[in-house]
Design a protein around this motif. Structure first.
Motif, PDB file in Angstrom:
ATOM      1  N   CYS A   1       0.843  -1.208   0.000  1.00 20.03           N
ATOM      2  CA  CYS A   1       0.000   0.000   0.000  1.00 20.03           C
ATOM      3  C   CYS A   1       0.869   1.245   0.000  1.00 20.03           C
ATOM      4  N   ASP A   2       2.123   1.091   0.446  1.00 20.11           N
ATOM      5  CA  ASP A   2       3.098   2.197   0.493  1.00 20.11           C
ATOM      6  C   ASP A   2       2.778   3.275   1.517  1.00 20.11           C
TER       7      ASP A   2
ATOM      8  N   CYS B   1       1.234   2.273   4.941  1.00 22.33           N
ATOM      9  CA  CYS B   1       1.174   1.730   6.310  1.00 22.33           C
ATOM     10  C   CYS B   1       2.588   1.748   6.915  1.00 22.33           C
TER      11      CYS B   1
ATOM     12  N   CYS C   1       5.074  -0.806   5.391  1.00 24.53           N
ATOM     13  CA  CYS C   1       5.584  -0.395   4.077  1.00 24.53           C
ATOM     14  C   CYS C   1       6.608   0.719   4.233  1.00 24.53           C
TER      15      CYS C   1
ATOM     16  N   CYS D   1       2.656  -5.760   4.812  1.00 27.95           N
ATOM     17  CA  CYS D   1       1.727  -4.649   4.565  1.00 27.95           C
ATOM     18  C   CYS D   1       0.381  -4.919   5.243  1.00 27.95           C
ATOM     19  N   ALA D   2      -0.186  -3.848   5.824  1.00 26.85           N
ATOM     20  CA  ALA D   2      -1.460  -3.973   6.550  1.00 26.85           C
ATOM     21  C   ALA D   2      -2.575  -4.468   5.630  1.00 26.85           C
TER      22      ALA D   2
END
Ligand SMILES: [Zn+2]
Ligand SMILES: [Zn+2]
Length: 336
Positions: free
Chosen positions: A89-90, A92, A95, A103-104
């Protein structure tokens, strides 16, 4: 397009499927070749934790394709590419720390979104990596599984000269033997179940291949079979101060008994490893592009997309049980 689809656990077939529509910031790739692994069998059989899969599912998380559009600064239409499977997602905290494997929002090509055993797949442009034209696609098809192994082997720094045991004789075990060789180990022993895997293991970089559990203990033990008994064996082989890395993915719900007292008294580390980080993937691509990693000798079974059933049977061990079995690949497209 044609694709290998798991409608629901237990129902898998090559089907006609609508072409994907690339979303914003996505690009289309036409897969050339896809590897299959034991996890695909678990996806077919419903053995993967439901948190990590969405049906119906187009299989394929180890693949190389031809880019259909441009990715500025990275590759142009017609280039051969690989694409990171884990979609970060870049934003969270995982990340932001570079741990996109945690990643969440878990999202992965071939698990929660369509995979590469299909004539077309739409992927986020930011995850595309160009493969050097000199690289054989049968080497590049190992980038996904090698990234997982590489991440596990580099998560905690290893010193040179370690004695190493690898439990398992499947592709992940063989890749572990191949990659640990690059880290100046001492002796590397592969502890397998099938004598017929000996040659592949030796070629991958093992100093010895045994089917009886060795008497000695090892500084680093890599569990690469993904079964309860193999994990027990791995723990039993660990020396004082050793690290045990769990690389295999056991079927959801597998349990074993351990003695926590032994881990404390023996000052040991038990390390799981999930997927790969973006940096592990980039490092493996770099080594493959530099010609430093050429694992294609591990491919033992090749099928076309229409022969996918044969690939699945080969993975299940239903055919040729007396032949060595390394990587099973499906050639998705022959014209590009
Ligand atoms: Zn896999
Ligand atoms: Zn994230």
């Amino acid at each position: 397009m044609k694709a290998l689809v798991v409608r629901a656990p237990g129902t898998v077939a090559v089907e006609a499927h609508d072409d994907p529509l690339p979303a914003d910031l996505e690009v289309m790739v036409a897969p050339l070749i896809s590897g299959m692994c034991g996890t695909d069998i678990e996806l077919i059989d419903g053995g993967v934790d439901p948190m990590y899969v969405r049906y119906p599912l187009i299989l394929g998380h180890e693949w190389v394709g031809v880019l259909r559009g441009d990715v500025p600064g990275v590759a142009v239409a017609g280039d051969r590419v690989v694409v990171e499977g884990i979609i970060p997602c870049d934003v969270c905290s995982e990340c932001l720390h570079g741990d996109c494997n945690r990643c969440a929002i878990y999202d992965e090509i071939g698990f929660t979104r369509p995979g590469g055993i299909a004539e077309l797949v739409a992927v986020p442009s930011r995850l595309v990596h160009r493969i050097d034209p000199a690289v054989e696609i049968e080497d590049a098809v190992f980038i996904e599984p090698m990234s997982g192994v590489w991440r596990a082997l580099t998560r905690i720094p290893l010193r040179a000269g370690l004695s190493v045991a690898i439990v398992g004789d499947g592709t992940i075990a063989l890749l572990a033997a191949h990659l640990i060789r690059r880290m100046n180990p001492g002796r590397v022993v592969v502890v397998g179940l099938r004598e017929v895997q000996r040659d592949l293991a030796m070629r991958a970089g093992a100093d010895a291949f045994v089917t009886d559990i060795p008497e000695q203990h090892f500084d680093l033990v890599i569990e690469a079979a993904g079964t309860g008994p193999a994990v027990r064996t791995a723990i039993a082989l660990a020396a004082r101060g050793a690290m045990v890395i769990l690389l295999g993915l056991p079927v959801h719900g597998t349990t074993i008994e351990i003695s926590p007292e032994d881990f404390v008294n023996n000052d040991q580390i038990l390390q799981g490893s999930f997927g790969y980080t973006r940096s592990a993937w980039a490092q493996v691509v770099e080594k493959v592009n530099a010609g430093e990693l050429k694992p294609s000798f591990l491919i033992t079974h090749r099928f076309s997309l229409d022969e996918s059933e044969g690939a699945i049977a080969a993975l299940r061990g239903g055919v040729g049980e007396h032949e060595p079995r390394g990587k099973v690949v499906i050639t998705v497209a022959t014209r590009h």
